[in-house]
Design an enzyme around this catalytic site. Sequence first.
Site, PDB file in Angstrom:
ATOM      1  N   GLU A  50       0.815  -1.221   0.000  1.00 53.21           N
ATOM      2  CA  GLU A  50       0.000   0.000   0.000  1.00 53.21           C
ATOM      3  C   GLU A  50       0.844   1.265   0.000  1.00 53.21           C
ATOM      4  O   GLU A  50       0.424   2.309  -0.497  1.00 53.21           O
ATOM      5  CB  GLU A  50      -0.951   0.009   1.195  1.00 53.21           C
ATOM      6  CG  GLU A  50      -2.104  -0.989   1.086  1.00 53.21           C
ATOM      7  CD  GLU A  50      -1.733  -2.372   1.592  1.00 53.21           C
ATOM      8  OE1 GLU A  50      -0.542  -2.602   1.903  1.00 53.21           O
ATOM      9  OE2 GLU A  50      -2.639  -3.225   1.682  1.00 53.21           O
ATOM     10  N   PHE A 112     -11.289  -6.939  14.281  1.00 52.24           N
ATOM     11  CA  PHE A 112     -10.221  -7.428  13.413  1.00 52.24           C
ATOM     12  C   PHE A 112      -9.917  -6.382  12.335  1.00 52.24           C
ATOM     13  O   PHE A 112     -10.820  -5.866  11.686  1.00 52.24           O
ATOM     14  CB  PHE A 112     -10.632  -8.757  12.764  1.00 52.24           C
ATOM     15  CG  PHE A 112      -9.601  -9.279  11.805  1.00 52.24           C
ATOM     16  CD1 PHE A 112      -8.345  -9.671  12.252  1.00 52.24           C
ATOM     17  CD2 PHE A 112      -9.864  -9.357  10.445  1.00 52.24           C
ATOM     18  CE1 PHE A 112      -7.389 -10.133  11.360  1.00 52.24           C
ATOM     19  CE2 PHE A 112      -8.919  -9.825   9.551  1.00 52.24           C
ATOM     20  CZ  PHE A 112      -7.671 -10.221  10.016  1.00 52.24           C
ATOM     21  N   GLN A 113      -8.662  -6.079  12.167  1.00 52.43           N
ATOM     22  CA  GLN A 113      -8.183  -5.084  11.199  1.00 52.43           C
ATOM     23  C   GLN A 113      -8.824  -3.716  11.402  1.00 52.43           C
ATOM     24  O   GLN A 113      -9.070  -2.986  10.441  1.00 52.43           O
ATOM     25  CB  GLN A 113      -8.361  -5.580   9.755  1.00 52.43           C
ATOM     26  CG  GLN A 113      -7.417  -6.747   9.436  1.00 52.43           C
ATOM     27  CD  GLN A 113      -7.339  -7.075   7.960  1.00 52.43           C
ATOM     28  OE1 GLN A 113      -8.267  -6.841   7.203  1.00 52.43           O
ATOM     29  NE2 GLN A 113      -6.200  -7.642   7.547  1.00 52.43           N
ATOM     30  N   LYS A 162     -17.199  -0.586   6.124  1.00 50.65           N
ATOM     31  CA  LYS A 162     -17.584  -1.618   5.164  1.00 50.65           C
ATOM     32  C   LYS A 162     -19.087  -1.655   4.900  1.00 50.65           C
ATOM     33  O   LYS A 162     -19.533  -1.749   3.755  1.00 50.65           O
ATOM     34  CB  LYS A 162     -17.117  -2.977   5.697  1.00 50.65           C
ATOM     35  CG  LYS A 162     -17.442  -4.148   4.793  1.00 50.65           C
ATOM     36  CD  LYS A 162     -16.984  -5.455   5.420  1.00 50.65           C
ATOM     37  CE  LYS A 162     -17.256  -6.609   4.457  1.00 50.65           C
ATOM     38  NZ  LYS A 162     -16.764  -7.896   5.005  1.00 50.65           N
ATOM     39  N   MET A 471      24.238   7.804   2.610  1.00 47.10           N
ATOM     40  CA  MET A 471      24.185   9.084   3.313  1.00 47.10           C
ATOM     41  C   MET A 471      24.345   8.879   4.819  1.00 47.10           C
ATOM     42  O   MET A 471      24.986   9.683   5.501  1.00 47.10           O
ATOM     43  CB  MET A 471      22.870   9.814   2.999  1.00 47.10           C
ATOM     44  CG  MET A 471      22.771  11.197   3.613  1.00 47.10           C
ATOM     45  SD  MET A 471      24.087  12.294   3.020  1.00 47.10           S
ATOM     46  CE  MET A 471      23.310  13.032   1.576  1.00 47.10           C
TER      47      MET A 471
END
Lengths: 573, 193
Positions: A50, A112-113, A162, A471
């Site tokens: 993502e 969940f999630q 959802k 760097m």
Amino acid sequence: MKLTGAQIVCESLLRENVDVVFGIPGGAILPLYGAMPEYPQLRHILVRHEQAAAMAADGYARVTGKAGVCMATSGPGATNLVTGIASAQMDSIPIVAITGQVPRAAIGKDAFQETDMTGITLPVTKHNYLVMSAAEIPQAIKDAFYIANTGRPGPVLIDIPKDVLLNDEAEFSYPDDVDLPGYKPTMDGHPSQIQKAAQLIAEAKRPIILAGHGIIISRAYQEVLELAERAQIPVVTTLLGISSFPSEHFLNVGMPGMHGMAYASMAINESDLLISLGMRFDDRVTGRLSDFAPNAKVVHIDVDPSEISKNVKATVPIVGDLKRVLQALLPHVEPAVHAEWVQQVEDMRVEHPSHRIRETDKLLPQYILRTLSDVTDGNALVVTGVGQHQMWAAQHCRFKNPNSLITSGGLGAMGFEVPAAMGAKVGAPDKVVWSIAGDGGFQMTLCDLATCAENNIAVKFAIMNNGYLGMVRQWQDFFYNKVYTATSYSANPDFVKLAEAYGIPGIRVTDKSQVESSIRQAMMEPGPVVVDFLVEPEENVFPMIPAGESLSEMLEEPDQVPAFQASNEGIAT
Amino acid sequence: MSGATERHTIVALVQDQPGVLNRVSSLFRRRGFNIASLAVGQSEQPNLSRMTFVVEGDIATMEQVTKQLNKLIEVIKVSELVEEEIVAREVALIKVRATPTTRSEIIQLVNIFRANIVDVGPQSLIIEITSGEDKIDAMYNLLRPFGIREVMRTGRIAMARSASETRAERPRGDTPTPTKNGAEHEQTQVPYG
């Protein structure tokens, strides 16, 4: 007819002229993906992480000037977007992120999630929404795109549960107007302030234009060119301001600051007037504020009032869209000649030639980037990651066209180079897009080579492979007594084989003589290519003004470093 | 950024939406602004609330506070009020230990301060005082020897005096009055010229 929340999202995106979205589906956003086949005009590009969706949306937005759109599911999908969103916020890039959320009844129950995405992204978005009914979606999307694109652009996140996508229905009608009583960006500069600015410009003996990203965002190239030429003002470009002014113009002095051209920083130091255009006096530009431009008055033009006098006090502040302010300012600017001043800057360039690349048979990244710029005749879109290669690209790439350098300037997010280049190529398919990577950053996002292969997104990837976090190693070298903890990548993969595993041609370059031909060969390929340059491993970026220091502490050459270290025992930067 | 650190009163009119208080407080935390008190309540307009902040800092910090608040989409208007031109009040509830021997002395203090006793128990009193912060502090200090059980203060709310509504708002020279909604940027690639 009533539509579901998911259908309303798609309809609304079409009304905003969205043609591409980058994303990955998952449980909470599945209803939206379920509706997508009904809307084939919405091209969905399936990425592999993502973070790439957000950064691809960023690259897409920068080349098109339209908001880029990314999507992710709730929880880990959405949190993976955050780095890309934060980068867009720091660099003022319009993106709209749409995330699925757990069903309304589950919110707050640690489902969940479930993650609190509006909470998490609150400090790294321009604004965000949690939309709790299908009926609210059109206005939220209308407002989100407006906020993202106008004023000082930035990312907006829309979090949709959802069940709002799946079950909730509403009559669809897309609003004509935004509903934002608290959001009215100032577009036109105050006339009397513009007069005062013209007055200061007329009085200045040693003026400098500080050209920032705002010029690119408001597409004010023509106006800036006119201002610089009419009053003969040397132009210093910030990292994100590079390509806002033609590279080869005799008034272009280049980038100032930590790794800028010595003469650009010196010119600022000598200047009696800074005309700061769409830039925000980042610490990488100014160094120690008390020593910055000690003799200069400041005309500061920016669309965001909070940037004015935040770091450097403005003598004449002007809030407004840069293009419109400059259009109003130009008629008041008298033609002027600053021959002596321009010559003084030129003398500094001759005496302190930081743009020069040392003669050697070794494979220097600086040489590769200069050659790449020459071979592409300054016409390529260059997308970089973060670190040494980014600074070398800023120092050595030349651009003929505006808006040609894409980099994560403010956040400094390594791994930006792969997905942002992908998004840029999708947004500008006719452009040659080179992604300049280090071996460190490249490995953070290289999974999206698969996305390039799958969709034939013909980005040319050049890895400045030194086997180090270069760097970081340079800082250890200069400031941490050469204690090189955790900066060596001693087991890098074979990037050529890796590319081939993704179905992408790979080219390895080990010798200076192969550089030009390999670049040409890469551009002959119709699709994406990976070029693995095994560069001189311990090359450092010069000049360097150490963090928090000023011009007088600048390290122009490697032989100045030991003396600096001796006088700054125990420095903690 | 230099200058004397002082207390400043800022009033913001905000949209009454979920999360707006979070946005404001998160802004203060993230930018390191030093907030002394914050009070929120409904305004005279439906769906709009008014917040009163007391913020510590110098003039440059106050400029950043008002500008950053203004950047929040749900903030409609921000005013920094000049101390001499406003009416400012705070409510405090003070629960103080009161025995039959001390009760009358406490009642005398309450009367002097024009405060109210709003609850009487066998061992304590609850005193309500509406006033400026200094007077509340003074009362608190006088009550302390009796034994303070609990204190609750609302934080300052403030309003410009009618005669000085425009004067009370500190002018900001470099932040011009916002214009109408700006047009969207051109979305085409244009050459340097």
